[in-house]
Scaffold this motif. Structure first.
Motif, PDB file in Angstrom:
ATOM      1  N   GLY A  22       0.915  -1.267  -0.155  1.00 53.78           N
ATOM      2  CA  GLY A  22       0.142  -0.190  -0.103  1.00 53.78           C
ATOM      3  C   GLY A  22       0.949   1.050   0.197  1.00 53.78           C
ATOM      4  N   ILE A  26       1.095   4.076  -3.211  1.00 52.10           N
ATOM      5  CA  ILE A  26       0.947   5.609  -2.753  1.00 52.10           C
ATOM      6  C   ILE A  26       2.451   6.336  -3.528  1.00 52.10           C
ATOM      7  N   LEU A 290      -0.827   8.384   2.947  1.00 55.43           N
ATOM      8  CA  LEU A 290      -2.052   8.606   2.293  1.00 55.43           C
ATOM      9  C   LEU A 290      -2.652  10.100   2.483  1.00 55.43           C
ATOM     10  N   VAL A 307     -12.086   9.962   1.046  1.00 54.89           N
ATOM     11  CA  VAL A 307     -10.755   9.213   0.544  1.00 54.89           C
ATOM     12  C   VAL A 307     -10.174   8.296   1.251  1.00 54.89           C
ATOM     13  N   LYS A 308      -9.696   8.838   2.521  1.00 52.17           N
ATOM     14  CA  LYS A 308      -9.208   7.805   3.494  1.00 52.17           C
ATOM     15  C   LYS A 308      -9.918   6.609   3.799  1.00 52.17           C
ATOM     16  N   VAL A 311      -9.640   4.120   0.671  1.00 50.92           N
ATOM     17  CA  VAL A 311      -8.446   3.547   0.184  1.00 50.92           C
ATOM     18  C   VAL A 311      -8.204   2.301   1.501  1.00 50.92           C
ATOM     19  N   VAL A 314     -10.238  -0.659   0.869  1.00 50.81           N
ATOM     20  CA  VAL A 314      -9.553  -1.387   0.022  1.00 50.81           C
ATOM     21  C   VAL A 314      -8.458  -2.290   0.653  1.00 50.81           C
TER      22      VAL A 314
END
Length: 346
Positions: A22, A26, A290, A307-308, A311, A314
């Motif tokens: 992850g 990013i 992030l 948005v956080k 992500v 996921v």
């Protein structure tokens, strides 16, 4: 080919693989869409840049998450760390305002954090109150205690030694980052080089069985809450030092959620038992990377949490054992198919 498949299977099931992947994704995104993201410059003997900011800004969450890891390892939780952070910062700043020496103010701030942790441990271990309910008490009351200490105002801090804790630099790096490294090393030694870590995992896996084995589970549970409270207090000292002020209303707000997320993303199960301090470090760095990326891209503040959340959902999904097994089987089928095709062609 078979060896590669085995390596892939092991990587897919590693607790450190997904948070590492992850972070890498990013960073790769920033390499293409954020000019200068990887630039690091040296100015007045200090290192500056987005990567340094990630380390610096992520330090409070990282320190709290390390303490939270031990609490979750024993199948508990502490949602009061944000309020404990505010209490410790307010008390230390209040004492400094009253001209109490820096060392005494610092010890008082850290001590009140450990005391708050002891209170939580007492409710959970001795009185058998559910961890969520027990720490909810201090989550609610603690913010009020911090406001009483500060008088509901932001206490400004002028002491240079105190301001150095969260805003100073040592060897070119933010001093707070070095503090986080020290906390990690100490907890790693305690949990991996002594029997404490083994006892903690035993209590987290099955408290009743661990007691039959002669482990004093109550002491273990009390200890992890005290450590978590101490870590929250240290994070409070860093936060207040960094902004040169103690804000009892907003300091540490929602920090408990990011800390818990960091622990879970790092591979530690909420069901207790095995825990991974290294994974927690990666989880905290993932969250801060992030967050920094989102702000760098100019995403409106009201959209940051959305948005956080997307992500993190996921990442949490791909950490699922069921999903990983399915992906592993699908990959294995493709490998076998290629092998059969190659054999037929030969």
């Amino acid at each position: 080919m078979i060896r590669f498949k085995s390596m892939f299977h092991n990587a897919m099931h590693s607790k450190l693989f997904w948070p590492s992947a992850g972070i890498a994704l990013i960073l790769l995104f920033n390499a293409f869409f954020t000019p200068g993201f990887f630039n690091i410059r040296l100015q007045d003997g200090h290192l500056f840049g987005s990567l340094i900011d990630i380390l610096n800004r992520g330090t409070p969450i990282l320190i709290i998450a390390l303490g939270m890891t031990l609490v979750i390892a024993k199948e508990g939780i502490d949602i009061s760390v944000g309020s404990v952070l505010a209490i410790a910062a307010s008390l230390a700043a209040f004492l400094l305002q009253k001209h109490v020496p820096f060392v005494l103010a610092l010890l008082a701030g850290l001590g009140i954090g450990a005391l708050c942790g002891y209170w939580n441990g007492l409710l959970v271990a001795k009185l058998k109150i559910q961890p969520m309910i027990a720490t909810l008490i201090l989550l609610t009351v603690g913010r009020g205690i911090a406001q009483l200490i500060s008088g509901g105002k932001i206490i400004t801090i002028a002491d240079p030694a105190y301001r150095f804790v969260g805003g100073g630099y040592l060897l070119g790096l933010p001093f707070s980052v070095l503090l986080a490294v020290i906390v990690f090393v100490i907890l790693h030694v305690i949990t991996r080089k002594t029997a404490f870590g083994l006892f903690l995992e035993a209590v987290g896996s099955n408290r009743v069985s661990s007691e039959f084995a002669g482990i004093h589970s109550t002491r273990i549970m009390m200890s992890v809450y005290v450590i978590c409270g101490f870590c929250a207090a240290l994070a409070g000292i860093i936060v207040s030092s960094n902004i040169t002020g103690a804000d009892s209303n907003n300091a540490g707000l929602w920090f408990e959620l990011d800390a818990i997320l960091a622990v879970v993303i790092g591979g530690t199960s909420m069901r207790g038992g095995r825990f991974y301090l290294g994974g927690t470090v990666l989880g905290a760095l993932f969250i801060q990377t992030l967050t920094t990326t989102i702000y760098t891209l100019g995403v409106p503040s009201e959209s940051v949490m959305v948005v956080k959340a997307i992500v993190i959902i996921v990442v949490s999904l791909v950490q699922s054992d069921v999903l990983r097994d399915k992906l592993s089987r699908q990959f294995g089928k493709k490998i076998r198919k290629k092998v059969l095709v190659n054999e037929a062609a030969a």
